[in-house]
Design a protein around this motif. Structure first.
Motif, PDB file in Angstrom:
ATOM      1  N   VAL A 121       3.284 -15.404  14.940  1.00  0.00           N
ATOM      2  CA  VAL A 121       4.304 -15.909  14.019  1.00  0.00           C
ATOM      3  C   VAL A 121       4.577 -14.838  12.968  1.00  0.00           C
ATOM      4  N   VAL A 122       5.849 -14.457  12.814  1.00  0.00           N
ATOM      5  CA  VAL A 122       6.198 -13.487  11.782  1.00  0.00           C
ATOM      6  C   VAL A 122       6.761 -14.166  10.536  1.00  0.00           C
ATOM      7  N   ARG A 123       7.390 -15.339  10.720  1.00  0.00           N
ATOM      8  CA  ARG A 123       7.818 -16.104   9.543  1.00  0.00           C
ATOM      9  C   ARG A 123       8.199 -17.517   9.970  1.00  0.00           C
ATOM     10  N   PRO A 124       7.887 -18.483   9.131  1.00  0.00           N
ATOM     11  CA  PRO A 124       8.341 -19.855   9.395  1.00  0.00           C
ATOM     12  C   PRO A 124       9.749 -20.058   8.818  1.00  0.00           C
ATOM     13  N   PHE A 125      10.482 -20.998   9.369  1.00  0.00           N
ATOM     14  CA  PHE A 125      11.738 -21.434   8.772  1.00  0.00           C
ATOM     15  C   PHE A 125      11.822 -22.950   8.922  1.00  0.00           C
ATOM     16  N   ARG A 126      12.769 -23.561   8.282  1.00  0.00           N
ATOM     17  CA  ARG A 126      12.856 -25.009   8.320  1.00  0.00           C
ATOM     18  C   ARG A 126      13.106 -25.474   9.758  1.00  0.00           C
ATOM     19  N   GLY A 127      12.141 -26.209  10.296  1.00  0.00           N
ATOM     20  CA  GLY A 127      12.287 -26.730  11.645  1.00  0.00           C
ATOM     21  C   GLY A 127      11.775 -25.823  12.741  1.00  0.00           C
ATOM     22  N   GLY A 128      11.073 -24.728  12.358  1.00  0.00           N
ATOM     23  CA  GLY A 128      10.565 -23.861  13.414  1.00  0.00           C
ATOM     24  C   GLY A 128       9.942 -22.580  12.898  1.00  0.00           C
ATOM     25  N   VAL A 129       9.771 -21.619  13.805  1.00  0.00           N
ATOM     26  CA  VAL A 129       9.147 -20.349  13.466  1.00  0.00           C
ATOM     27  C   VAL A 129       9.834 -19.218  14.229  1.00  0.00           C
ATOM     28  N   ALA A 130       9.758 -18.034  13.650  1.00  0.00           N
ATOM     29  CA  ALA A 130      10.156 -16.814  14.356  1.00  0.00           C
ATOM     30  C   ALA A 130       8.886 -16.127  14.829  1.00  0.00           C
ATOM     31  N   VAL A 131       8.857 -15.728  16.085  1.00  0.00           N
ATOM     32  CA  VAL A 131       7.672 -15.096  16.649  1.00  0.00           C
ATOM     33  C   VAL A 131       8.014 -13.708  17.182  1.00  0.00           C
ATOM     34  N   GLU A 132       7.008 -12.853  17.209  1.00  0.00           N
ATOM     35  CA  GLU A 132       7.121 -11.532  17.806  1.00  0.00           C
ATOM     36  C   GLU A 132       6.192 -11.478  19.007  1.00  0.00           C
ATOM     37  N   PHE A 133       6.714 -11.038  20.145  1.00  0.00           N
ATOM     38  CA  PHE A 133       5.891 -10.952  21.351  1.00  0.00           C
ATOM     39  C   PHE A 133       4.867  -9.830  21.229  1.00  0.00           C
ATOM     40  N   ARG A 134       3.686 -10.049  21.798  1.00  0.00           N
ATOM     41  CA  ARG A 134       2.658  -9.006  21.793  1.00  0.00           C
ATOM     42  C   ARG A 134       3.113  -7.796  22.602  1.00  0.00           C
ATOM     43  N   LEU A 135       3.810  -8.038  23.701  1.00  0.00           N
ATOM     44  CA  LEU A 135       4.419  -6.974  24.499  1.00  0.00           C
ATOM     45  C   LEU A 135       5.905  -7.292  24.632  1.00  0.00           C
ATOM     46  N   PRO A 136       6.781  -6.338  24.363  1.00  0.00           N
ATOM     47  CA  PRO A 136       8.217  -6.611  24.480  1.00  0.00           C
ATOM     48  C   PRO A 136       8.594  -6.993  25.905  1.00  0.00           C
ATOM     49  N   LEU A 137       9.640  -7.785  26.026  1.00  0.00           N
ATOM     50  CA  LEU A 137      10.166  -8.119  27.351  1.00  0.00           C
ATOM     51  C   LEU A 137      10.750  -6.879  28.015  1.00  0.00           C
ATOM     52  N   SER A 138      10.696  -6.845  29.326  1.00  0.00           N
ATOM     53  CA  SER A 138      11.361  -5.781  30.060  1.00  0.00           C
ATOM     54  C   SER A 138      12.868  -6.008  30.011  1.00  0.00           C
ATOM     55  N   PRO A 139      13.663  -4.956  29.765  1.00  0.00           N
ATOM     56  CA  PRO A 139      15.124  -5.130  29.785  1.00  0.00           C
ATOM     57  C   PRO A 139      15.638  -5.713  31.092  1.00  0.00           C
ATOM     58  N   ASP A 140      14.907  -5.485  32.191  1.00  0.00           N
ATOM     59  CA  ASP A 140      15.334  -6.028  33.480  1.00  0.00           C
ATOM     60  C   ASP A 140      15.313  -7.550  33.511  1.00  0.00           C
ATOM     61  N   ARG A 141      14.475  -8.167  32.659  1.00  0.00           N
ATOM     62  CA  ARG A 141      14.376  -9.630  32.629  1.00  0.00           C
ATOM     63  C   ARG A 141      15.337 -10.258  31.622  1.00  0.00           C
ATOM     64  N   PHE A 142      16.005  -9.434  30.831  1.00  0.00           N
ATOM     65  CA  PHE A 142      16.709  -9.947  29.671  1.00  0.00           C
ATOM     66  C   PHE A 142      18.133 -10.371  30.024  1.00  0.00           C
ATOM     67  N   ASP A 143      18.263 -11.614  30.452  1.00  0.00           N
ATOM     68  CA  ASP A 143      19.572 -12.213  30.664  1.00  0.00           C
ATOM     69  C   ASP A 143      19.418 -13.729  30.515  1.00  0.00           C
ATOM     70  N   GLU A 144      20.480 -14.475  30.779  1.00  0.00           N
ATOM     71  CA  GLU A 144      20.461 -15.918  30.513  1.00  0.00           C
ATOM     72  C   GLU A 144      19.534 -16.683  31.428  1.00  0.00           C
ATOM     73  N   THR A 145      19.074 -16.078  32.509  1.00  0.00           N
ATOM     74  CA  THR A 145      18.151 -16.756  33.440  1.00  0.00           C
ATOM     75  C   THR A 145      16.701 -16.591  32.998  1.00  0.00           C
ATOM     76  N   LEU A 146      16.473 -15.926  31.879  1.00  0.00           N
ATOM     77  CA  LEU A 146      15.110 -15.682  31.390  1.00  0.00           C
ATOM     78  C   LEU A 146      14.341 -16.980  31.204  1.00  0.00           C
ATOM     79  N   VAL A 147      13.096 -16.973  31.680  1.00  0.00           N
ATOM     80  CA  VAL A 147      12.174 -18.095  31.462  1.00  0.00           C
ATOM     81  C   VAL A 147      10.902 -17.510  30.875  1.00  0.00           C
ATOM     82  N   LEU A 148      10.538 -17.950  29.674  1.00  0.00           N
ATOM     83  CA  LEU A 148       9.328 -17.431  29.035  1.00  0.00           C
ATOM     84  C   LEU A 148       8.082 -18.075  29.623  1.00  0.00           C
TER      85      LEU A 148
END
Length: 219
Positions: free
Chosen positions: A192-219
């Motif tokens: 967690v990098v910061r909370p906000f009202r109703g949720g949190v912003a998180v930073e991944f331990r390892l960045p996503l691969s650009p090859d996975r980065f589209d609307e079909t992404l499933v975390l």
């Protein structure tokens, strides 16, 4: 020899000097001609064939190669997998060993090279553009927004992805989490990098691969 000047014949001193000026493997020379390198300092980690993980930092990079400051150099031609902030996972081979690190030739599809080129262009111009650090990556809303937050104590919390970038995500959830809390978003370790009202912003331990980065992404 005339007037003290050596002629550069087929086997003369000129040829020897020419050879001394070309110490790099031909594929590295060709790669440098194809792609302009960007001086950029990105932190990351890398693995060699022994699968040990080492920290590193880039000195310069292009879609075809990267120079790293690091401790373990490996061997020429050895496979290397690198995880870089803002870029994600790249694969390649060790091309050169340097006093303070190594240079690697990147092995990637044309599509991935185009993505790397776009990201490097963005990074090179970030300061001039004046973009805030937390918007360093393009963000999108995936088609499948429902996910689960797994907390350090083992609890699992139903959550929804507000948006996601290569480096992190905004997550809507009903639990308040302090900064630096360790969480797993779906299958992605994060903090967690910061909370906000109703949720949190998180930073991944390892960045996503650009090859996975589209609307079909499933975390």
């Amino acid at each position: 020899m005339a007037n003290g000047v050596a002629k550069e014949g087929p086997g003369g001193p000129g040829r020897a000097a020419s050879l001394r000026l070309r110490p790099l493997p031909l594929q590295v020379v060709a790669e440098r001609r194809r792609h302009g390198r960007v001086a950029v300092a990105l932190l990351g980690r890398y693995m060699l064939a022994d699968r040990q993980e080492y920290p590193c930092q880039t000195v310069d990079m292009s879609p075809g190669g990267v120079r790293l400051t690091c401790a373990a150099g490996g061997g020429i031609g050895e496979r290397i997998v690198i995880y870089l902030d803002h870029v994600g996972r790249i694969e390649g081979t060790v091309a050169r060993l340097l006093p303070d690190g190594l240079a690697a030739a990147i092995q990637a599809t044309s599509r991935k090279r185009d993505k790397i080129a776009s990201q490097l262009t963005w990074l090179a111009n970030r300061a001039a553009l004046g973009l805030p650090e937390d918007r360093r990556h393009e963000r999108l809303v995936p088609r499948h927004t429902l996910t689960t937050l797994r907390l350090a104590d083992g609890r699992e919390i139903a959550a929804r992805i507000v948006d996601v970038s290569l480096s992190g995500a905004a997550i809507a959830c009903d639990v308040a989490l302090p900064p630096d809390s360790a969480v797993i978003v779906g299958r992605m370790p994060a903090r967690v990098v910061r909370p906000f009202r109703g949720g949190v912003a998180v930073e991944f331990r390892l960045p996503l691969s650009p090859d996975r980065f589209d609307e079909t992404l499933v975390l």
